[in-house]
Design an enzyme around this catalytic site. Structure first.
Site, short mmCIF file in Angstrom:
data_model
loop_
_atom_site.label_atom_id
_atom_site.label_comp_id
_atom_site.label_asym_id
_atom_site.label_seq_id
_atom_site.Cartn_x
_atom_site.Cartn_y
_atom_site.Cartn_z
N ASP A 38 0.82 -1.22 0.00
CA ASP A 38 0.00 0.00 0.00
C ASP A 38 0.86 1.27 0.00
O ASP A 38 0.33 2.38 0.12
CB ASP A 38 -0.95 0.01 1.21
CG ASP A 38 -0.21 -0.05 2.53
OD1 ASP A 38 1.05 -0.05 2.52
OD2 ASP A 38 -0.88 -0.10 3.58
N GLY A 39 2.18 1.11 -0.07
CA GLY A 39 3.05 2.29 -0.13
C GLY A 39 3.60 2.71 1.22
O GLY A 39 4.51 3.53 1.30
N GLU A 40 3.03 2.15 2.30
CA GLU A 40 3.56 2.50 3.63
C GLU A 40 4.92 1.85 3.82
O GLU A 40 5.25 0.86 3.17
CB GLU A 40 2.59 2.02 4.72
CG GLU A 40 1.29 2.79 4.70
CD GLU A 40 0.32 2.32 5.78
OE1 GLU A 40 0.69 1.44 6.59
OE2 GLU A 40 -0.82 2.83 5.80
N HIS A 130 19.73 26.92 4.04
CA HIS A 130 19.48 28.08 3.16
C HIS A 130 19.75 29.41 3.86
O HIS A 130 20.31 30.33 3.28
CB HIS A 130 18.06 28.02 2.61
CG HIS A 130 17.72 29.19 1.77
ND1 HIS A 130 18.41 29.50 0.62
CD2 HIS A 130 16.80 30.18 1.93
CE1 HIS A 130 17.92 30.61 0.10
NE2 HIS A 130 16.94 31.03 0.88
N ASP A 169 22.49 36.17 -6.02
CA ASP A 169 21.32 36.93 -5.55
C ASP A 169 21.67 37.53 -4.19
O ASP A 169 22.71 37.22 -3.61
CB ASP A 169 20.04 36.07 -5.50
CG ASP A 169 20.18 34.83 -4.62
OD1 ASP A 169 21.00 34.85 -3.69
OD2 ASP A 169 19.46 33.85 -4.87
N LYS A 192 18.83 39.58 -8.76
CA LYS A 192 18.00 38.54 -9.38
C LYS A 192 16.54 38.68 -8.97
O LYS A 192 16.24 39.02 -7.83
CB LYS A 192 18.54 37.18 -8.94
CG LYS A 192 17.58 36.00 -9.06
CD LYS A 192 18.19 34.74 -8.44
CE LYS A 192 17.24 34.08 -7.47
NZ LYS A 192 17.73 32.84 -6.88
N ARG A 194 13.09 36.23 -9.03
CA ARG A 194 12.55 34.92 -9.36
C ARG A 194 11.17 35.09 -9.97
O ARG A 194 10.28 35.72 -9.38
CB ARG A 194 12.49 34.02 -8.12
CG ARG A 194 12.01 32.61 -8.44
CD ARG A 194 12.24 31.63 -7.31
NE ARG A 194 13.62 31.21 -7.17
CZ ARG A 194 14.23 30.34 -7.96
NH1 ARG A 194 13.59 29.80 -8.99
NH2 ARG A 194 15.48 30.00 -7.74
N ASP A 218 26.79 29.73 -4.11
CA ASP A 218 25.42 29.71 -3.61
C ASP A 218 25.28 28.53 -2.65
O ASP A 218 26.13 27.64 -2.62
CB ASP A 218 24.43 29.57 -4.78
CG ASP A 218 23.08 30.23 -4.49
OD1 ASP A 218 22.83 30.55 -3.32
OD2 ASP A 218 22.31 30.40 -5.44
N THR A 223 17.21 23.95 -10.01
CA THR A 223 16.92 23.84 -11.45
C THR A 223 18.07 24.41 -12.29
O THR A 223 18.09 24.23 -13.50
CB THR A 223 15.65 24.65 -11.82
OG1 THR A 223 15.93 26.04 -11.61
CG2 THR A 223 14.45 24.22 -11.00
C1 R5P Z 1 17.68 30.85 -3.50
O1 R5P Z 1 17.50 31.76 -2.73
C2 R5P Z 1 18.80 29.86 -3.36
O2 R5P Z 1 19.84 30.35 -2.58
C3 R5P Z 1 19.31 29.43 -4.70
O3 R5P Z 1 19.82 30.56 -5.36
C4 R5P Z 1 18.22 28.85 -5.54
O4 R5P Z 1 17.37 28.11 -4.75
C5 R5P Z 1 18.77 27.97 -6.62
O5 R5P Z 1 17.67 27.40 -7.27
P1 R5P Z 1 17.65 27.23 -8.85
O6 R5P Z 1 18.89 26.45 -9.22
O7 R5P Z 1 16.38 26.47 -9.11
O8 R5P Z 1 17.61 28.60 -9.44
#
Ligand code: R5P
Length: 313
Positions: A38-40, A130, A169, A192, A194, A218, A223
């Site tokens: 069942d995925g559990e 983060h 950023d 930057k 988003r 970073d 992505t």
């Molecule tokens: C955002 O504030 C993080 O520090 C990264 O800059 C960000 O999450 C990177 O995500 P992506 O590669 O999707 O742009």
């Protein structure tokens, strides 16, 4: 601590966990992970941990919810089996980017912290989360470790006097400052915006990057949209090749691999906080965080200071 030391590499971090155990010269804790029709799921610890100082090493990268649940099941099994002290080592903490409430949206970092709290850990260890402020979401004491000195060491091997550290950023400015200090280089940053989960726009480069070889730093590459926008803006602003990248966490979701290949970057340096696929070996230069985690576990087990391993931000 007099209690025996046991480290369980969780299902999300088997390779990193094995390296940590090898560095500590101990065998990985034994458990089985079962999935029902069942995925559990269920976890069974297959050794005695009664009276042990236990460390559960589990990153919570994608699929985040599954990895969080595995961590909780492992914690529950260890607690019920009599562990004396339980520490969660979470090299990459998912949901940490959702650290501020916007409009009527949920506050993911707080919810993830509450979920981790269900593991009733005595202590948590995170690496380059983060934002350092995420520590405040946990009632459990947190040791916030950093991989920056290790990545800066890898970057130093190729960075010349014409290098420049670039924050892609505003959120990465403090991190960039730590790299710039370690590498003794100037820094610049990219303004930057988003636009969506995978689309970002670089509006301007703040700082003079003309004739300089950038190293974009970073906390994570997800992505690849942020790195791509920054690299394009730096080229347009007169930076010279190669453009390198240093990120602690390489999630590599969506089109990130194609983007990285298209960008013709120099070195893309990262760590193994999130499991690295064998097929990415040619794309990434990986510095393991296993020695960092092993040092932190050893110091904590011996009740010694972790100050030199903590984030400089
Ligand atoms: C955002 O504030 C993080 O520090 C990264 O800059 C960000 O999450 C990177 O995500 P992506 O590669 O999707 O742009």
């Amino acid at each position: 601590m007099d209690h025996p030391l046991t480290v369980f590499p969780g299902p999300a971090s088997p390779a990193l966990g094995s390296k940590v155990c090898a560095a500590l010269q101990i065998s990985p804790g034994r458990f089985v992970y079962r999935r029902f029709p069942d995925g559990e799921t269920e976890i069974e610890v297959q050794q005695s941990v009664r009276g042990h100082d236990v460390y559960l090493l589990q990153s919570t990268g994608p699929p985040v919810e599954e990895h969080l649940m595995q961590l909780l099941l492992l914690a529950d099994a260890c607690r019920r089996a009599g562990a004396a002290r339980l520490t969660a080592v979470i090299p990459y903490l998912g949901y940490a980017r959702q650290d501020r409430r916007v409009d009527r949206r949920s506050l993911g970092a707080r919810v993830a912290a509450d979920v981790v709290a269900l593991g009733r850990f005595d202590r948590l260890m995170l690496i380059d989360a983060h934002t350092p402020a995420v520590e405040g979401f946990f009632e459990t004491p947190v040791d916030h470790l950093t991989a920056v000195p290790r990545l800066a060491g890898a970057a130093a091997r190729v960075t010349g006097a014409d290098g420049i550290v670039v924050a892609p950023d505003f959120g990465a400015v403090k991190l960039a400052r730590a790299y710039a200090k370690a590498l003794r280089l100037p820094m610049a940053f990219v303004h930057k915006t988003r636009l969506s989960g995978d689309a970002v726009e670089a509006e301007a480069v703040i700082g003079d990057v003309r004739g300089r070889r950038p190293i974009i730093v970073d906390d994570m590459l997800s992505t690849g949209g942020t790195v791509a926008a920054a690299a394009r803006a730096l080229r347009a602003a007169g930076a010279v090749e190669p453009i390198s990248v240093a990120v602690t966490h390489a999630l590599l979701v969506g089109r990130s691999r194609e983007l990285l290949d298209e960008l013709s970057l120099g070195r893309v340096m990262t760590t193994d906080t999130v499991a690295i696929a064998a097929t990415d070996a040619g794309r990434l230069e990986v510095t393991s965080v296993a020695p960092l985690i092993a040092s932190a576990i050893q110091a904590n087990h011996r009740e010694q200071s972790l100050a030199s391993l903590r984030t400089p931000l």
